[in-house]
Design a protein around this motif. Structure first.
Motif, short mmCIF file in Angstrom:
data_model
loop_
_atom_site.label_atom_id
_atom_site.label_comp_id
_atom_site.label_asym_id
_atom_site.label_seq_id
_atom_site.Cartn_x
_atom_site.Cartn_y
_atom_site.Cartn_z
N ALA A 12 5.18 1.44 -2.60
CA ALA A 12 4.05 0.95 -3.38
C ALA A 12 3.84 -0.55 -3.16
O ALA A 12 2.70 -1.02 -3.08
CB ALA A 12 4.27 1.24 -4.86
N PHE A 15 2.21 -0.89 0.32
CA PHE A 15 0.83 -0.42 0.31
C PHE A 15 -0.08 -1.35 -0.50
O PHE A 15 -1.22 -1.62 -0.12
CB PHE A 15 0.75 1.00 -0.26
N GLY A 16 0.43 -1.82 -1.64
CA GLY A 16 -0.39 -2.68 -2.49
C GLY A 16 -0.72 -3.99 -1.83
O GLY A 16 -1.87 -4.47 -1.90
N THR A 84 0.73 1.27 -6.68
CA THR A 84 0.12 0.40 -5.67
C THR A 84 -0.95 -0.49 -6.30
O THR A 84 -1.10 -1.66 -5.95
CB THR A 84 -0.52 1.26 -4.56
N THR A 88 -1.32 -4.40 -6.20
CA THR A 88 -2.54 -5.00 -5.65
C THR A 88 -3.13 -6.02 -6.62
O THR A 88 -3.54 -7.12 -6.22
CB THR A 88 -3.58 -3.91 -5.35
N ARG A 290 -4.80 1.60 -1.42
CA ARG A 290 -3.84 1.47 -0.33
C ARG A 290 -4.45 0.76 0.85
O ARG A 290 -5.62 0.86 1.13
CB ARG A 290 -3.39 2.85 0.09
#
Length: 290
Positions: A12, A15-16, A84, A88, A290
């Motif tokens: 995560a 991806f974030g 994620t 983000t 993502r």
């Protein structure tokens, strides 16, 4: 179990962080002609260094995701990947010089709390490896996701972003399920396993649809659709066909944790875009997903 959760959270994180870089690159890339899904868009964004760095992080995140799916139920990994959005939101704040509101921080805390509940309640990954029929069904679904993207790309504005995001979520969900359907890694077995092709098609379709959604529509709407697509469906497949279970007596805790993680992620999708932002104002929106 602990190592699997560490891998899921590490995935995560990768991806974030990649999402911030990729969404910025996608919004800075020329849209080309028409409003549909354009495979050449991927070629254009590959000229952006931020997108390339994001791809490297995505590769590392995918390796960690594979490790997590080999140790944890799909519903736990899916909820962890929904985190994620929390990553983000936090990463995007210093990068894009924005401030997280109290609602955003609360949503981050809710996601973390939901994941903690899931970590306590999750059992080991299911022992079932799926039937040949399930492998074929996943491949057919992956092809359908790719085909539906061409139709979704022609929808108007916000509906297009939401549909593309949902399609991307389904594609990522295909990857989650397909990984569990690959149990023999010899070359002949890989070449004859429909799940391998489902993984490749689903993953490719997800990247194409999500990149298009970031570039041509509301990031918030796209992200909300993605979260729903990549969490709920794969979790149900894991429980119904692959034997995923919770620890004895802790099913309600797992359900509550899953719901909190997903709801928290959806709240972040809603509040993650600055007021008045548009799809082609790259400095005005906080990219998620993502």
């Amino acid at each position: 179990m602990v190592l699997g959760m560490v891998c899921a959270l590490g995935s995560a994180l990768c991806f974030g962080t990649a999402s911030v870089l990729q969404a910025m690159a996608a919004q800075d890339t020329a849209p080309g002609t028409g409003s549909g899904v354009d495979p050449r868009l991927l070629l254009r964004v590959l000229t952006q260094w931020r997108y390339l760095l994001g791809l490297l992080l995505d590769g590392l995140g995918f390796v960690l995701e594979l490790a997590a799916l080999r140790a944890l139920p799909i519903y736990t990994v899916g909820a962890a990947l929904a985190a994620t959005l929390a990553v983000t939101a936090v990463v995007a704040a210093p990068v894009l010089h924005t401030r997280l509101s109290r609602g955003e921080w609360l949503a981050v805390a809710v996601v973390c709390g939901g994941l903690a509940m899931l970590a306590l309640a999750s059992g080991a990954e299911g022992h079932l490896r799926g039937t040949p029929g399930l492998r074929i069904a996943v491949l057919v679904f992956a092809v359908a996701v790719l085909a539906s993207g061409a139709l979704a790309g022609r929808l108007p504005d916000r509906a297009r972003a939401a549909a593309l995001g949902l399609g991307a979520g389904f594609g990522f969900g295909v990857v989650e399920v397909a990984v569990r359907l690959i149990d023999d890694f010899t070359l002949p077995a890989l070449l004859t396993n429909p799940a391998v092709y489902a993984l490749l098609i689903g993953g490719g379709a997800a990247f194409l649809l999500l990149t298009t959604a970031f570039q041509r529509g509301s990031v918030t709407a796209a992200t909300a659709g993605m979260v729903i697509g990549e969490t709920v469906g794969p979790a149900l497949v894991g429980v119904a066909w692959l034997g995923d279970r919770t620890r004895e007596g802790l099913t309600p805790l797992a359900v509550a944790g899953f719901a909190l993680a997903v709801v928290g992620a959806l709240v972040l999708a809603r509040f993650g875009e600055a007021p008045g932002a548009t799809a082609h104002e790259p400095k005005a929106a906080v990219p998620e997903g993502r």
